[in-house]
Design an enzyme around this catalytic site. Structure first.
Site, short mmCIF file in Angstrom:
data_model
loop_
_atom_site.label_atom_id
_atom_site.label_comp_id
_atom_site.label_asym_id
_atom_site.label_seq_id
_atom_site.Cartn_x
_atom_site.Cartn_y
_atom_site.Cartn_z
N LEU A 1 0.72 -1.13 -0.06
CA LEU A 1 -0.07 0.08 0.03
C LEU A 1 0.91 1.31 0.01
N GLU B 1 7.45 -0.44 -8.32
CA GLU B 1 7.09 1.11 -8.39
C GLU B 1 7.13 1.17 -10.12
N THR C 1 7.62 -5.34 -18.38
CA THR C 1 7.37 -4.35 -19.12
C THR C 1 8.05 -4.28 -20.66
N ASP C 2 7.29 -3.70 -21.51
CA ASP C 2 8.13 -3.62 -22.98
C ASP C 2 9.35 -2.72 -22.81
N GLU C 3 9.21 -1.58 -21.75
CA GLU C 3 10.14 -0.51 -21.81
C GLU C 3 11.59 -1.21 -21.70
N TYR D 1 13.16 3.58 -14.10
CA TYR D 1 12.43 2.47 -13.99
C TYR D 1 12.64 1.41 -14.93
N ALA E 1 15.22 0.26 -16.18
CA ALA E 1 16.64 -0.35 -15.86
C ALA E 1 16.22 -1.21 -14.48
N LYS F 1 13.27 -2.78 -13.88
CA LYS F 1 12.58 -3.63 -14.31
C LYS F 1 13.61 -4.76 -15.02
N PRO G 1 -1.35 18.43 -20.19
CA PRO G 1 0.18 18.31 -20.38
C PRO G 1 0.53 17.61 -21.26
N ARG H 1 3.14 4.74 -28.26
CA ARG H 1 2.91 3.67 -27.21
C ARG H 1 1.88 2.49 -27.97
N ARG I 1 9.73 14.91 -21.21
CA ARG I 1 10.38 14.10 -20.30
C ARG I 1 11.97 13.62 -20.52
P1 NAD Z 1 0.80 0.50 -9.91
O1 NAD Z 1 1.95 1.53 -9.17
O2 NAD Z 1 -0.41 1.07 -10.16
O3 NAD Z 1 0.61 -0.63 -8.42
C1 NAD Z 1 1.64 -1.30 -7.96
C2 NAD Z 1 1.41 -1.79 -6.76
O4 NAD Z 1 2.43 -2.61 -6.06
C3 NAD Z 1 0.77 -0.83 -5.69
O5 NAD Z 1 -0.71 -1.64 -5.07
C4 NAD Z 1 1.75 -1.03 -4.49
O6 NAD Z 1 1.27 -0.50 -3.33
C5 NAD Z 1 2.37 -2.10 -4.76
N1 NAD Z 1 3.93 -2.27 -4.24
C6 NAD Z 1 4.76 -1.35 -4.45
N2 NAD Z 1 5.93 -1.61 -4.01
C7 NAD Z 1 5.70 -2.76 -3.09
C8 NAD Z 1 6.42 -3.66 -2.38
N3 NAD Z 1 7.77 -3.34 -2.06
N4 NAD Z 1 5.91 -4.73 -1.67
C9 NAD Z 1 4.60 -5.09 -1.92
N5 NAD Z 1 3.76 -4.26 -2.75
C10 NAD Z 1 4.22 -3.13 -3.34
O7 NAD Z 1 1.42 -0.37 -11.02
P2 NAD Z 1 0.53 -1.33 -12.27
O8 NAD Z 1 0.57 -0.02 -13.35
O9 NAD Z 1 -0.30 -1.68 -11.78
O10 NAD Z 1 1.87 -2.06 -12.54
C11 NAD Z 1 1.89 -3.47 -12.09
C12 NAD Z 1 3.05 -4.12 -12.73
O11 NAD Z 1 2.91 -4.20 -14.04
C13 NAD Z 1 4.42 -3.47 -12.47
O12 NAD Z 1 5.39 -4.51 -12.22
C14 NAD Z 1 4.54 -2.98 -13.79
O13 NAD Z 1 6.09 -2.71 -13.97
C15 NAD Z 1 3.93 -3.69 -14.75
N6 NAD Z 1 3.56 -3.09 -16.04
C16 NAD Z 1 2.68 -1.92 -16.18
C17 NAD Z 1 2.08 -1.76 -17.22
C18 NAD Z 1 1.38 -0.30 -17.26
O14 NAD Z 1 1.04 0.19 -18.14
N7 NAD Z 1 1.05 0.08 -16.04
C19 NAD Z 1 2.67 -2.20 -18.35
C20 NAD Z 1 3.49 -3.34 -18.50
C21 NAD Z 1 3.82 -3.78 -17.34
O1 DAU Z 2 5.05 0.53 -21.79
C1 DAU Z 2 4.58 -0.02 -20.39
C2 DAU Z 2 4.95 1.10 -19.65
O2 DAU Z 2 3.69 2.11 -19.68
C3 DAU Z 2 4.64 0.43 -18.08
O3 DAU Z 2 5.84 -0.30 -17.91
C4 DAU Z 2 5.07 1.67 -17.06
O4 DAU Z 2 4.77 0.77 -15.77
C5 DAU Z 2 3.63 2.66 -17.21
O5 DAU Z 2 3.74 3.70 -16.43
C6 DAU Z 2 3.74 3.09 -18.64
O6 DAU Z 2 5.02 3.87 -18.89
P1 DAU Z 2 4.91 5.21 -19.88
O7 DAU Z 2 5.89 6.03 -19.57
O8 DAU Z 2 4.58 4.93 -21.28
O9 DAU Z 2 3.34 5.83 -19.36
P2 DAU Z 2 2.83 7.18 -19.04
O10 DAU Z 2 1.15 7.02 -18.87
O11 DAU Z 2 3.88 7.98 -17.71
O12 DAU Z 2 3.21 7.95 -20.25
C7 DAU Z 2 2.65 7.56 -21.67
C8 DAU Z 2 3.18 8.50 -22.66
O13 DAU Z 2 2.56 9.74 -22.45
C9 DAU Z 2 4.55 8.73 -22.37
O14 DAU Z 2 5.27 8.93 -23.86
C10 DAU Z 2 4.85 9.95 -21.77
C11 DAU Z 2 3.59 10.94 -22.27
N1 DAU Z 2 2.79 11.70 -21.14
C12 DAU Z 2 2.71 11.29 -19.91
C13 DAU Z 2 2.22 11.95 -19.14
C14 DAU Z 2 1.99 11.53 -17.38
C15 DAU Z 2 2.65 13.19 -21.68
O15 DAU Z 2 2.81 13.54 -22.47
N2 DAU Z 2 2.08 13.99 -20.42
C16 DAU Z 2 1.86 13.42 -19.44
O16 DAU Z 2 1.65 14.05 -18.50
#
Ligand code: NAD
Ligand code: DAU
Length: 354
Positions: free
Chosen positions: A33, A82, A132-134, A158, A160, A162, A213, A222, A290
């Site tokens: 949490l 994270e 993640t694909d990143e 981030y 790096a 992952k 923004p 993406r 960014r």
């Molecule tokens: P999120 O940030 O919404 O949720 C992360 C959760 O992990 C939170 O509930 C947080 O409380 C918990 N957490 C953080 N540190 C912790 C710890 N040390 N121990 C236990 N719990 C902890 O993330 P998300 O977007 O739901 O992503 C989930 C997973 O999927 C991540 O591993 C992320 O790298 C991966 N991922 C995300 C995306 C995306 O687009 N969001 C895409 C591909 C992969």
């Molecule tokens: O590709 C998978 C990843 O996607 C996950 O591993 C990450 O956890 C997830 O956060 C996401 O990363 P991105 O950096 O791609 O997502 P984000 O929503 O932060 O940004 C998406 C795109 O939009 C990126 O090119 C940055 C841009 N952006 C983002 C924000 C927050 C903006 O232009 N303005 C913004 O305010």
């Protein structure tokens, strides 16, 4: 039963909710949490005896060991991380601690538990790592989409962190034989997405009359996948994925950011028009880019499609409409997140508890 980590976050909560409607198996949900974990995402599970929530850190080896020994899960699915790139640029430390050290400690606890199992149970256990694909870095225009054999070239703290966690998972299979699976997914969107990420931020800012923004020229690409499709892919990999393998997951849905923002504005114009009759597009503001911003991600999802028969159910058009409608229908969730009310409740509920 299965043990899920990070199940109060965006994807983890969607996974837990879907799992409990799709399967008879119970879930143990371990989540620290952090600011990104929100128990309101799981409010509909109150009283559901198949869901047990434990507040705790994946890096707490004793806690994880006690959960494994008590509940004897057949699988561990690691969502905890994270996850926000911008936060990793401003403060990488938490990313190193959770994504690298935390994953390492989780692997150690699972390895110790797995070593003590019977032969049959050892073969049946799965450690599924959600990545993640990143980790693959950035693609130039026209370059083929990321396949599972693409070289790792992470560019942000981030990605790096992952990438490091993926390597540890791979090593635990290669060295110790731990039965692991890794998934690398593209950008998710959908319900319960924390409004620091692009799509939910645009929706909530638009409705609040704030600027939208867009970083730099907004031409960064993406590959967007509706979160429920990510969850179905993970269920499928858990069910039938080959041990030690990596599966890329994506929506075959490449779009520049500016198009995403235009799509959100168009849906809001239709579903919740501004009182002055103008388009939400007028709120778009291009802001400084960014640092180290990756230009393009794209996933080649042919392996999971051909080997496991998985395909996304939603198109971008159906998924984004559902998403915008969800935010319109759940404005109290948004205001609780923005006011921090959900965190105040967590402190009250967990303070002093073991
Ligand atoms: P999120 O940030 O919404 O949720 C992360 C959760 O992990 C939170 O509930 C947080 O409380 C918990 N957490 C953080 N540190 C912790 C710890 N040390 N121990 C236990 N719990 C902890 O993330 P998300 O977007 O739901 O992503 C989930 C997973 O999927 C991540 O591993 C992320 O790298 C991966 N991922 C995300 C995306 C995306 O687009 N969001 C895409 C591909 C992969
Ligand atoms: O590709 C998978 C990843 O996607 C996950 O591993 C990450 O956890 C997830 O956060 C996401 O990363 P991105 O950096 O791609 O997502 P984000 O929503 O932060 O940004 C998406 C795109 O939009 C990126 O090119 C940055 C841009 N952006 C983002 C924000 C927050 C903006 O232009 N303005 C913004 O305010």
């Amino acid at each position: 039963m299965i043990l899920v980590t990070g199940g109060a976050g965006f994807i983890g909560a969607n996974f837990v909710l879907d799992w409990l409607t799709q399967s008879d198996e119970a879930i143990i949900n371990l989540d620290a949490l952090t600011y990104a974990g929100n128990l309101q995402n799981l409010a509909s599970l109150q009283g559901n005896t198949r869901h047990t929530f434990i507040r705790g850190n994946i890096g707490d080896v004793n806690l994880v060991a006690s959960l494994l020994n008590k509940y004897e899960p057949r699988a561990v699915i690691n969502f905890a991380a994270e996850s926000h790139v911008d936060r990793s640029i401003h403060g990488p430390e938490d990313f190193i601690q959770t994504n690298i050290v935390g994953t390492f400690r989780l692997l150690e606890a699972v390895r110790a538990y797995w070593s003590g199992l019977s032969n049959e149970a050892r073969q049946g256990l799965r450690f599924l790592h959600v990545s993640t694909d990143e980790v693959y870095g950035s693609l130039a225009k026209g370059e083929p989409a990321f396949s599972e054999t693409r070289r790792y070239e992470p560019n942000s703290p981030y990605s790096a962190s992952k990438a490091a966690s993926d390597h540890l998972v791979r090593a635990y299979h290669h060295t110790y034989g731990l039965p692991v699976l890794t998934t690398n997914c593209s950008n998710n969107y959908g319900p319960y997405h924390f409004p620091e990420k692009l799509i939910p931020l645009m929706i909530v800012n638009a409705l609040a009359g704030k600027p939208l923004p867009v970083y730099g020229d907004g031409q960064q690409i993406r590959d967007w996948l509706y979160v429920k499709d990510h969850c179905s892919a993970i269920r499928r990999v858990l069910e039938a994925g080959r041990v030690g393998e990596v599966y890329n997951i994506g929506g075959c849905n490449e779009k520049p950011n500016i198009e995403i923002v235009h799509a959100v504005c168009a849906l809001l114009d239709e579903l919740c028009p501004r009182p002055d009759g103008r388009s939400y597009r007028g709120q778009i503001a291009h802001v400084a880019d960014r640092s180290g911003h990756d230009r393009r991600y794209a996933i080649d999802a042919s392996k999971i499609e051909h080997e496991l028969g998985w395909k996304p159910a939603e198109t971008f058009e159906t998924g984004i409409r559902k998403t915008v409608q969800w935010y319109l229908d759940n404005q109290s969730w948004v205001s609780n997140v923005q006011s921090g009310a959900y965190r105040a409740w967590v402190e009250k509920n967990y303070q002093g508890r073991v």
